[in-house]
Enzyme design. Structure first.
Site, PDB file in Angstrom:
ATOM      1  N   ARG A   1       0.852  -1.191   0.000  1.00 30.88           N
ATOM      2  CA  ARG A   1       0.000   0.000   0.000  1.00 30.88           C
ATOM      3  C   ARG A   1       0.884   1.236   0.000  1.00 30.88           C
ATOM      4  O   ARG A   1       1.605   1.484   0.974  1.00 30.88           O
ATOM      5  CB  ARG A   1      -0.894   0.028   1.256  1.00 30.88           C
ATOM      6  CG  ARG A   1      -1.798  -1.177   1.429  1.00 30.88           C
ATOM      7  CD  ARG A   1      -3.077  -1.096   0.609  1.00 30.88           C
ATOM      8  NE  ARG A   1      -3.696  -2.413   0.446  1.00 30.88           N
ATOM      9  CZ  ARG A   1      -4.589  -2.952   1.282  1.00 30.88           C
ATOM     10  NH1 ARG A   1      -4.994  -2.275   2.334  1.00 30.88           N
ATOM     11  NH2 ARG A   1      -5.101  -4.140   1.047  1.00 30.88           N
TER      12      ARG A   1
ATOM     13  N   ARG B   1      -1.882  -7.461  11.901  1.00 35.28           N
ATOM     14  CA  ARG B   1      -2.957  -6.942  12.747  1.00 35.28           C
ATOM     15  C   ARG B   1      -3.538  -8.000  13.662  1.00 35.28           C
ATOM     16  O   ARG B   1      -3.860  -7.716  14.817  1.00 35.28           O
ATOM     17  CB  ARG B   1      -4.082  -6.391  11.864  1.00 35.28           C
ATOM     18  CG  ARG B   1      -3.664  -5.144  11.116  1.00 35.28           C
ATOM     19  CD  ARG B   1      -4.845  -4.607  10.333  1.00 35.28           C
ATOM     20  NE  ARG B   1      -4.851  -3.168  10.412  1.00 35.28           N
ATOM     21  CZ  ARG B   1      -5.939  -2.402  10.457  1.00 35.28           C
ATOM     22  NH1 ARG B   1      -7.139  -2.958  10.411  1.00 35.28           N
ATOM     23  NH2 ARG B   1      -5.856  -1.117  10.552  1.00 35.28           N
TER      24      ARG B   1
ATOM     25  N   GLU C   1       0.544   4.191   0.756  1.00 40.74           N
ATOM     26  CA  GLU C   1      -0.219   5.186   1.502  1.00 40.74           C
ATOM     27  C   GLU C   1       0.743   5.961   2.394  1.00 40.74           C
ATOM     28  O   GLU C   1       1.477   5.354   3.184  1.00 40.74           O
ATOM     29  CB  GLU C   1      -1.253   4.447   2.362  1.00 40.74           C
ATOM     30  CG  GLU C   1      -2.427   5.257   2.765  1.00 40.74           C
ATOM     31  CD  GLU C   1      -3.400   4.394   3.588  1.00 40.74           C
ATOM     32  OE1 GLU C   1      -4.206   4.969   4.322  1.00 40.74           O
ATOM     33  OE2 GLU C   1      -3.325   3.152   3.502  1.00 40.74           O
TER      34      GLU C   1
ATOM     35  N   ARG D   1      -0.236   2.368  13.174  1.00 44.49           N
ATOM     36  CA  ARG D   1      -1.193   1.388  12.648  1.00 44.49           C
ATOM     37  C   ARG D   1      -0.937   1.051  11.181  1.00 44.49           C
ATOM     38  O   ARG D   1      -1.562   0.170  10.634  1.00 44.49           O
ATOM     39  CB  ARG D   1      -2.629   1.912  12.777  1.00 44.49           C
ATOM     40  CG  ARG D   1      -3.127   2.118  14.197  1.00 44.49           C
ATOM     41  CD  ARG D   1      -4.551   2.642  14.215  1.00 44.49           C
ATOM     42  NE  ARG D   1      -4.745   3.786  13.341  1.00 44.49           N
ATOM     43  CZ  ARG D   1      -4.377   5.037  13.644  1.00 44.49           C
ATOM     44  NH1 ARG D   1      -3.790   5.288  14.799  1.00 44.49           N
ATOM     45  NH2 ARG D   1      -4.588   6.026  12.786  1.00 44.49           N
ATOM     46  N   HIS D   2      -0.074   1.809  10.530  1.00 41.46           N
ATOM     47  CA  HIS D   2       0.100   1.628   9.083  1.00 41.46           C
ATOM     48  C   HIS D   2       1.461   1.076   8.710  1.00 41.46           C
ATOM     49  O   HIS D   2       2.460   1.385   9.342  1.00 41.46           O
ATOM     50  CB  HIS D   2      -0.109   2.964   8.362  1.00 41.46           C
ATOM     51  CG  HIS D   2      -1.532   3.410   8.323  1.00 41.46           C
ATOM     52  ND1 HIS D   2      -2.092   4.165   9.324  1.00 41.46           N
ATOM     53  CD2 HIS D   2      -2.514   3.183   7.415  1.00 41.46           C
ATOM     54  CE1 HIS D   2      -3.365   4.394   9.029  1.00 41.46           C
ATOM     55  NE2 HIS D   2      -3.651   3.804   7.884  1.00 41.46           N
TER      56      HIS D   2
ATOM     57  N   GLU E   1     -11.492  -3.152  13.148  1.00 41.75           N
ATOM     58  CA  GLU E   1     -11.758  -4.003  12.006  1.00 41.75           C
ATOM     59  C   GLU E   1     -10.521  -4.827  11.692  1.00 41.75           C
ATOM     60  O   GLU E   1      -9.433  -4.300  11.558  1.00 41.75           O
ATOM     61  CB  GLU E   1     -12.121  -3.108  10.806  1.00 41.75           C
ATOM     62  CG  GLU E   1     -12.581  -3.884   9.606  1.00 41.75           C
ATOM     63  CD  GLU E   1     -11.693  -3.637   8.395  1.00 41.75           C
ATOM     64  OE1 GLU E   1     -11.559  -2.486   7.984  1.00 41.75           O
ATOM     65  OE2 GLU E   1     -11.117  -4.622   7.894  1.00 41.75           O
TER      66      GLU E   1
ATOM     67  N   SER F   1     -12.325  -7.880   6.143  1.00 42.17           N
ATOM     68  CA  SER F   1     -13.384  -7.427   5.258  1.00 42.17           C
ATOM     69  C   SER F   1     -13.647  -8.519   4.244  1.00 42.17           C
ATOM     70  O   SER F   1     -12.697  -9.133   3.757  1.00 42.17           O
ATOM     71  CB  SER F   1     -12.929  -6.168   4.518  1.00 42.17           C
ATOM     72  OG  SER F   1     -13.781  -5.104   4.800  1.00 42.17           O
TER      73      SER F   1
END
Lengths: 592, 592
Positions: free
Chosen positions: A354, A566, A356, A362-363, A512, A515
């Site tokens: 990612r 996670r 990002e 958290r990333h 979360e 998904s």
């Protein structure tokens, strides 16, 4: 290679009586650098850091040279009847083969009186007078034993010189020790093996540690103080070396994540990190075990792909033999090709990328995805049943197989027990609308007006999770039937109510974790939904995706994806996913 | 969603009595495109291809629309007492729940007389007169059963219309069939389940295949004719669709790798590809099983790294938040950090990337690496023992667990038995010098002068492997003590003879499958060898590597890396590693 000079521990005569704790020197260095750098620009700070590094390295090399020279001096000393029983010896083939190698984990009282060999890290050593030295030897994770060398008046097998030499071995050197297992007079509280000790007869340093460690073993095992690359960036190299104030109980200082990563070897040696790594490996194994037992097939999706998989945002792009390639953000497309290709049920474990620019604990820009996809026989809730079964298997498996590791992690990063349903009880499953209703009716003031048609925010998720933990005593639950607008173009709408989708999220400790949902398997329906989302079904990446369903009839199917980092971090309630990763990748950090 | 128009099989009235074989139409299309494109430039050919594709899609859409309209027509026809027992039904929730789902793999004679439900691909169907249809239903891999629908004079539960409708379902549509299991009058030779057949009472098409498949099932299961992207590139889109001449025995045409990949769904459905995928997944599992049983720990190295790992050649580079990142070419560095970090024994399974512009059936730009690294207790031959044990475990495991799959693959890609030592016998291990001597003394003329100091070429490897197979009856052997010049800077020289290294290769069917050895674990020795190799030990990537060994004492260690794709391809003697990969990546191909 034997003729090459080797670093060796400094001889007793030249070593300080007791080396100052490494943290202290590092702290001093940092403080000095800080004083100098406080009023200067970032650039100057960087320069100062580079200079400090250069000097530190110069010092280190000088120490190595001195140590090597000193060994020759020592060899030239007066007669030492134990001289063949200790020293620097890098050639592994030369270690005595005549005593049985032991592992501390399996060492029992039946070994008392026996001569054994142990390969271990010398965690620390302490002289008692001039004739005796106590050392803690660490083997794996946090298995330690006390070792004692006491000089014999005759000088064999242990001489005073040998005792002094052992007392001066740098902590975290790798040693091969021969000795006799004995029962201590009283239990050794400081070591995990408390009912036995090792009386040294030989001690060789196989690989020497430097005089000053970047991170001491004790500090490496303290909670990380700061996970922000961003903050550290502001203060450049200075902050990187900084050590936080001493921990309340232990008196051992703690360090930032950056300091840990710069000393990756010591970071990894810390028992807390060994325990986290062991738990992580076991989660992977549990994931595979469970899915294989249900006839899921392992496969590897490609990482180099020709089009940005989810619309082009946050995707890494690279030149590829005259064209552009992208790094896959998810194996979604390929899981579905596997189903279309008749593989029925598949899973994959591999990296996802990612791009990002999020600098938070958290990333990460690269992490390990756990993905699965399966045919649906009658109803997509079959997938939810499978995933819930899978996650319960993982949670219970951690508890059964890794109880010691979990306890060890909790001793550094305290957390409450992770609550799951009792065996035989099913996982709490609410619809998205039911979750929103609970929030409106029982949640905090600010969520009195949340809508059933919009996706939840992170604060909403946290509030809902807290409500559910209090009400249902669980840290794991599912939300089903997410609103249409909150789900991507491939999500299947509920035939009975197209305002919602056959899609779900699952949560661990209010966050979360997963998904998933049913995917559209009909190309006409898929194109219609893509258009409804305002996307051109002929755009690059999208067209190839839709065409898969035109190649041949594809049965109804669905699945889910979750992040390994996670699962581990949330289960253990770690302050950052960076602690659960082996080599965390952030926008500012690609090393080590 | 029920109101959305859905593609359905064309009704009997409008369908040709027997659709022409898909290959024929594809071949015709290709021939036409070829005629047009032969005298034009590449660009024009590309344009023509795009046009042809566009038109093909237009035609397909028209067919879909017609089919939908026709279904309504059919519904408006005269009374059909079986009308609820067949049709297009995409909503999985609507299938009858009253009969037990079966799997062909486990179906036995105890099911005779029972009503069951089968979810399967309709592989083909054949009308017998107007009242009876025979269909082959395929469930997984190559499990097939014959299904029969015979019209009842009363029209229930099977009518003449229903029979005709089934006869017109496009091959490779996904169907849900209800019926009664019966014993056939004589064994059904064409199906794997030969002792049972299914008498259809209901038949629903859940997902329709197109009228013309990109690749028929039969062609997908024939040997791939051509693996070169290069050749196909010359003829652009034209060659992609071309179909090779019919196979000798079967009369079924075969297609090129590009044609297979363009029809990835059918490529994957071919039993030979299913078998290869199953074997591949099992090799991974065997690798993990064996290493976990020896206390090796699973870990994931990063794929995004800050410096080119092996000197910068053949490495993918990408922009990364204002700096450059690289894709890892091997987990070497990170395996060693794990050992330095006290993990003792580690393995990893993950992608590795090579930006090598090689367009051959042996090369890929991304493949799956199997890597391991371990501490050495006394001698690096411990590692060789471990690897040999591991590979024998894998080879024997394939034979035991995948015998049917191997047989199936051999029926398409014939190969001789892979020869390994008998249980209890050890793996043949020669030194590099012994191998060269064998080549000089017993090998082909051209290798009479091979040197002990230079690396072997691929032709030398092949010749040596052939000599060894003839002499020692084995397809698996090891060469130890590679010359110093043939190994990278981190390879440990033999302390007794620095002209050679403590490094080895292993071979499968005359080809190198694995490279490994003892690594230098002493920073001083490492720097010296780096300099000897003409490299600056302070250059980017190298410095960080050496520094790992300065952080703290690192025990002697070594390991190896091998490619999963190659293990599978060499074991099965496949004509290309592309067949062993799920999604082969080459310099010219990033899709699907």
């Amino acid at each position: 290679m034997a003729e090459q000079p080797k670093p060796a521990p400094a001889p007793v005569a030249e070593a300080p009586a007791q080396a100052p704790p490494a943290e202290a020197s590092a702290a001093t260095a940092a403080a000095e650098a800080g004083d100098e750098g406080a009023s200067t620009s970032k650039k100057a700070a960087k320069k100062a850091e580079a200079k400090a590094k250069k000097e530190a390295e110069k010092a280190r090399r000088a120490a190595e040279r001195a140590a090597t020279a000193a060994t020759s001096d020592a060899a030239a000393q007066a007669e030492d009847l134990a001289k063949d029983n200790y020293g620097q010896e890098t050639d592994v083939t030369k270690y005595s083969p005549d005593a049985g190698h032991i592992n501390l984990k399996t060492l029992g009282e039946e070994s008392v009186g026996k001569t054994v060999t142990l390969r271990a890290w010398l965690q620390n050593s302490r002289m008692q007078g001039a004739k005796m030295v106590f050392a803690e030897l660490r083997e794996e994770g946090n298995w330690t034993i006390q070792a004692i060398a006491a000089a014999n008046p005759e000088g064999a097998p242990v001489s005073r010189q040998m005792v002094k030499w052992i007392g001066a071995v740098n902590p975290e050197s790798f040693v091969v020790v021969e000795g006799v297992i004995q029962k201590p007079l009283e239990p050794v509280k400081s070591c995990r093996v408390s009912n036995l000790e090792l009386h040294i007869t030989k001690c060789f340093v196989h690989a020497a540690a430097p005089t000053v460690l970047g991170l001491t073993f004790a500090t490496a095992n303290r909670p990380v103080t700061n996970f922000s690359d961003e903050e550290a960036k502001v203060e450049e190299g200075v902050e990187k070396l900084s050590i936080a104030p001493p921990g309340e109980a232990t008196g051992v200082p703690a360090a930032s994540m950056i300091a840990h990563l710069e000393s990756i070897v010591m970071h990894k040696r810390a028992p807390v990190q060994q325990a986290i790594a062991d738990i992580r490996a076991e989660v992977k194994q549990l994931f595979r075990e469970y899915l294989r037992s249900l006839s899921f097939k392992d496969f590897e999706p490609p990482n180099l792909i020709s089009a940005a998989s989810e619309g082009g945002a946050n995707v890494f792009r690279l030149p590829y033999f005259g064209q552009d390639a992208f790094l896959a953000q998810s194996p979604q497309f390929y899981k579905q090709i596997e189903i279309a290709g008749g593989r029925k049920r598949v899973f994959s474990i591999g990296p996802v990328f990612r791009a990002e620019n999020s600098n938070t604990p958290r990333h990460m820009t690269e992490f390990t995805g756990l993905d699965l996809e399966m045919e649906i026989v009658k109803d997509y809730h079959e997938i939810m049943d499978t995933i819930e079964g899978l996650l319960l298997y993982i949670f219970r498996g951690i508890k059964e197989r890794c109880s010691e590791e979990v306890e060890l992690v909790r001793s550094v990063y305290p957390s409450e027990e992770f609550l799951v349903p009792e065996p035989g009880q099913s996982v709490l499953r609410l619809t998205f609308a039911e979750g929103q209703k609970l929030l409106r009716e029982e949640g905090p003031e600010e969520f009195r007006n949340v809508s059933d048609d919009e996706d939840m925010s992170t604060p909403q998720e946290k509030a809902l999770g807290a409500l559910i933990r209090a009400k249902y005593k669980t840290d794991f639950f599912a939300l089903d039937k997410f609103p249409e607008g909150a789900r991507p173009f491939y999500a299947k709408e509920d035939p009975k109510n197209p305002k919602v989708t056959n899609a779900y999220d699952m949560f661990m400790r209010n966050q979360e974790i997963l998904s998933g949902g049913q995917r559209i398997n009909d190309p006409v329906e898929l194109e219609a939904r893509i258009r409804k989302k305002g996307v051109d079904p002929l755009s690059p990446g999208i067209k190839e995706y839709v065409d898969i369903f035109r190649q041949a009839g594809v049965p109804a199917h669905g699945g889910a994806g979750l992040g390994l980092d996670r699962v581990v971090a949330f289960y253990l309630n770690l302050p950052s996913v960076h602690l659960a990763a082996y080599y965390p990748r952030t926008p500012k950090r690609l090393t080590p």
